[in-house]
Structures are given as C-alpha cells and as structure tokens.
Design an enzyme around this catalytic site. Structure first.
Site, mmCIF file in Angstrom:
data_model
loop_
_atom_site.group_PDB
_atom_site.id
_atom_site.type_symbol
_atom_site.label_atom_id
_atom_site.label_comp_id
_atom_site.label_asym_id
_atom_site.label_seq_id
_atom_site.Cartn_x
_atom_site.Cartn_y
_atom_site.Cartn_z
ATOM 1 N N GLU A 32 0.821 -1.212 0.000
ATOM 2 C CA GLU A 32 0.000 0.000 0.000
ATOM 3 C C GLU A 32 0.854 1.261 0.000
ATOM 4 O OE1 GLU A 32 -2.958 -0.019 -0.661
ATOM 5 O OE2 GLU A 32 -3.628 -2.053 -0.214
ATOM 6 N N TYR A 115 -6.488 6.006 4.453
ATOM 7 C CA TYR A 115 -6.612 4.966 3.435
ATOM 8 C C TYR A 115 -5.811 3.723 3.802
ATOM 9 C CZ TYR A 115 -5.593 1.999 -0.390
ATOM 10 O OH TYR A 115 -5.410 0.867 -1.121
ATOM 11 N N ASP A 133 -9.602 5.063 -1.488
ATOM 12 C CA ASP A 133 -8.520 5.643 -2.280
ATOM 13 C C ASP A 133 -9.136 6.366 -3.477
ATOM 14 O OD1 ASP A 133 -9.473 3.527 -3.746
ATOM 15 O OD2 ASP A 133 -7.508 3.016 -4.566
#
Length: 344
Positions: A32, A115, A133
């Site tokens: 991520e 996020y 996102d």
DNA sequence: TATGCGTGGAG
DNA sequence: TCTCCAAGCAT
C-alpha cells in the site's frame, strides 16, 4: 447478502498480484505504501525486490536508511521509504514486531493515513473499514451520481461503503479498487461490463466520466540549475541532500539554482568555493538535462570541471566504480547518462 | 483546504 | 513533446 455479487465478480476477475498471495500485514502494508500515486506495473518489481531483501519487518527496522533508499531508488516520493523505516522501528520496539490490529494505534504510525490504515485493517485483519482511495472515490461518486468531492459527499461515500463491507471487507474494498482500475477509469468508463451498472447513477447518464468533476491543474514553473561534473583521476565529487524536503537524503552532483541575471560561469565557482570548499575551473559544457517533478520542472546545465583543490566539505569524493553504491534521483541519472556514465 | 512531495505510463 | 494520470500522506 446484498453485495455478494461483488465478491463473485472479484473471484473471477481479480488481478493476480504478488501482495495478494498473503494475509501478512507487513507485506500488505508495504504494498500500500509503494502503491501511493504509483502504477501497479511500476510497483511490482520494487515490491518483489524489497520482500526478497527484507522478508520481515524486523529486517527493515534493523536496516540502514541508505540501504532502504537504494532499493527505493527510482520509485519516487522517498519520504514513504523514510516513514516506513521509522514506523517499522516503532512497531518492533513497542509492539514486539506485531503490526497493531487497532486502527487508532496503526494510523498513528508515520506514513499511515486513513486509506492505508483502512486497507491494512480490512485486507489483513478482516475489519470493516472502507479503504477509500482514488478508485473508490471515483467509483462510488459515479455510483451515487455525485458531481463533486466535497466533505459532505465524502461522508455519503463512506456511509454507502459501510453498507457494502459488512462481510469480507478486504475483498469488497479490493473488488472496488479493481473495478476502478480496470472498468471505471478516470477517462474511460466501460459501464457495459461493470457489475455495478444496474443501480449506478452515472452508468445511466450520458457520460459516466463526467462524475466526479476533475480539478483544474495549475501550470508549473521551471527552475534553472547549473551543475558540475567535478573530477580528478577517476574520482568525482557528490553531495548529500538535506534530510528533509525534496529528494531528502539522496546524493547528487553539486548543483545550484541561478537566476536569469546571473553570470553562469561565476555561479558554480562561487557555490563550490563557499559551500564545498574546493572551487572549480570550468573545462567545457557537457549538456543540458530537463526533468519534471510534480510541482515544478528543472533545467540543468552541466559543465565538466576540475577542482582547484581536493580538500572539500559537505561533499565526498567517490570512485567512479562506487556510483552504484549511492542513491541518486532520476535527474542525476540523466546527468550521468549525458556524461556517458551508464548505470542502473 | 492547498500545497509539497517523484516517477513512468498512456494518449 | 506535452499533459494528465496512478492503491496518499504530512503539514
């Protein structure tokens, strides 16, 4: 269950990605971080290389930042790497190397925002947090027919998502991300093959891509620099950038910004004399390199120079063979290429 | 809320 | 070439 068809769609359409073979929160977290504002195809080789070198968070915590940055070289947004290093050390020191299952503890780590916290909590730990996102903002905006990403509309998006992620939140989040990246893209919406098309507001409109409205981009300025390829024998002079700001902690050829009204030749000698201590005689012009950052462009004029003396400060002589041991920005690799030094 | 923060792919 | 875009976060 109401949104089970999304899980069905995901099962038969999901992309096979290296970080989808695991529930290891360290690996999902790393992916991520790398994926922020960065395309999947670009991330994959960096991710594989990183996991091979640092299979656990303990290895990251123990590593030198310079070695981490070398693995990150070329990926951009280098503060992601520095923050991940700090966060890893914090987790190892304070949580025995176990990544917190608690959202509030996890989001408190450097480099972890709403996020990423939601993505890791949902994908690795099966907790019901909507990982909003850019994809999910766009997909749900269109689904709800929202024109603008305002605070109130973001609340609507979050509320809608909360109804969708009650079972298997990690897969629902990733299903919506995959829809966003393969079907419901920013400039193209293939509504005919979208599993959401029956009830999507934008799909029944004239042009789904009109949702949500795009922000106008500001034009970015160009800054001019002069740089020196300062060498004697097979040694060259490099400097390390400050530990904060643009390209923090990376190395570069000595360079200094100049104004239009300044005398180009004098600028480099003044800078190398005052800041680096050596001073230079310019031998010849090598070339001009252009490069674009996210918020401004640079134009670098490179000169081959000889040092007036080799006693330097705030800089370091390295052998040409050692270049690969240091981390340089893309702009510097362009400079190396213009000199004829080809390296990875 | 706006801006700083990198790079490479795609049209 | 140029412009926009791509799994955001910090300040």
């Amino acid at each position: 269950m109401k949104y089970e068809y999304l899980l069905d769609w995901y099962d038969s359409n999901k992309r096979t990605l290296p970080w989808r073979n695991t529930k290891d929160p360290y690996m999902i977290w790393l992916s991520e971080i790398m994926l922020q504002q960065t395309q999947v195809s670009v991330v994959i080789p960096y991710y594989n290389k990183w996991i091979k070198t640092f299979p656990t968070i303990e290895k990251v915590a123990k590593a030198d930042l310079d070695n981490l940055l070398k693995l990150w070289e070329g990926l951009g947004y280098y503060s992601r790497c520095r923050n991940f290093h700090k966060a890893s050390q914090y987790v190892v020191t304070n949580y025995k190397g176990i990544i917190p299952r608690d959202y509030d503890l996890f989001i408190a780590l450097p480099g972890v925002g709403e996020y990423i916290a939601s993505a890791v909590m949902s994908i690795a730990y099966d907790q019901s947090y909507p990982a909003i996102d850019g994809n999910l903002k766009r997909v749900i905006s269109r689904y709800l027919g929202l024109r603008k990403i305002t605070k109130r509309n973001l609340f609507r998006i979050k509320k809608k998502l909360n109804t969708m992620i009650q079972i298997n939140p990690g897969d629902i989040n990733q299903a919506l991300m995959d829809i966003g990246s393969s079907i419901c893209k920013s400039t193209i919406a293939k509504c005919s093959i979208c599993p959401l098309n029956i009830t999507c507001k934008a799909a029944s409109s004239l042009d789904a891509t009109q949702y949500p409205e795009k922000k106008k981009k500001k034009s970015i300025p160009t800054k001019h620099f002069i740089s020196g390829y300062i060498s004697y024998d097979n040694y060259i002079l490099i400097t390390k950038r400050p530990s904060t700001g643009l390209l923090a902690g990376l190395w570069e050829l000595p360079m200094v910004e100049y104004r239009n009204d300044s005398k180009l030749i004098d600028v480099l000698n003044d800078y190398t004399t005052k800041s680096l201590g050596c001073g230079v005689n310019i031998i010849n012009k090598i070339g001009v390199v252009k490069h674009a950052y996210s918020h401004y462009k640079i134009c670098i004029t490179l000169f081959k120079c000889e040092p007036k003396n080799i006693n330097v400060k705030n800089s370091q002589w390295i052998h040409l063979n050692e270049i690969d041991d240091f981390t340089f920005s893309k702009a510097n690799h362009k400079l190396f290429n213009s000199i004829g030094i080809i390296n990875d």
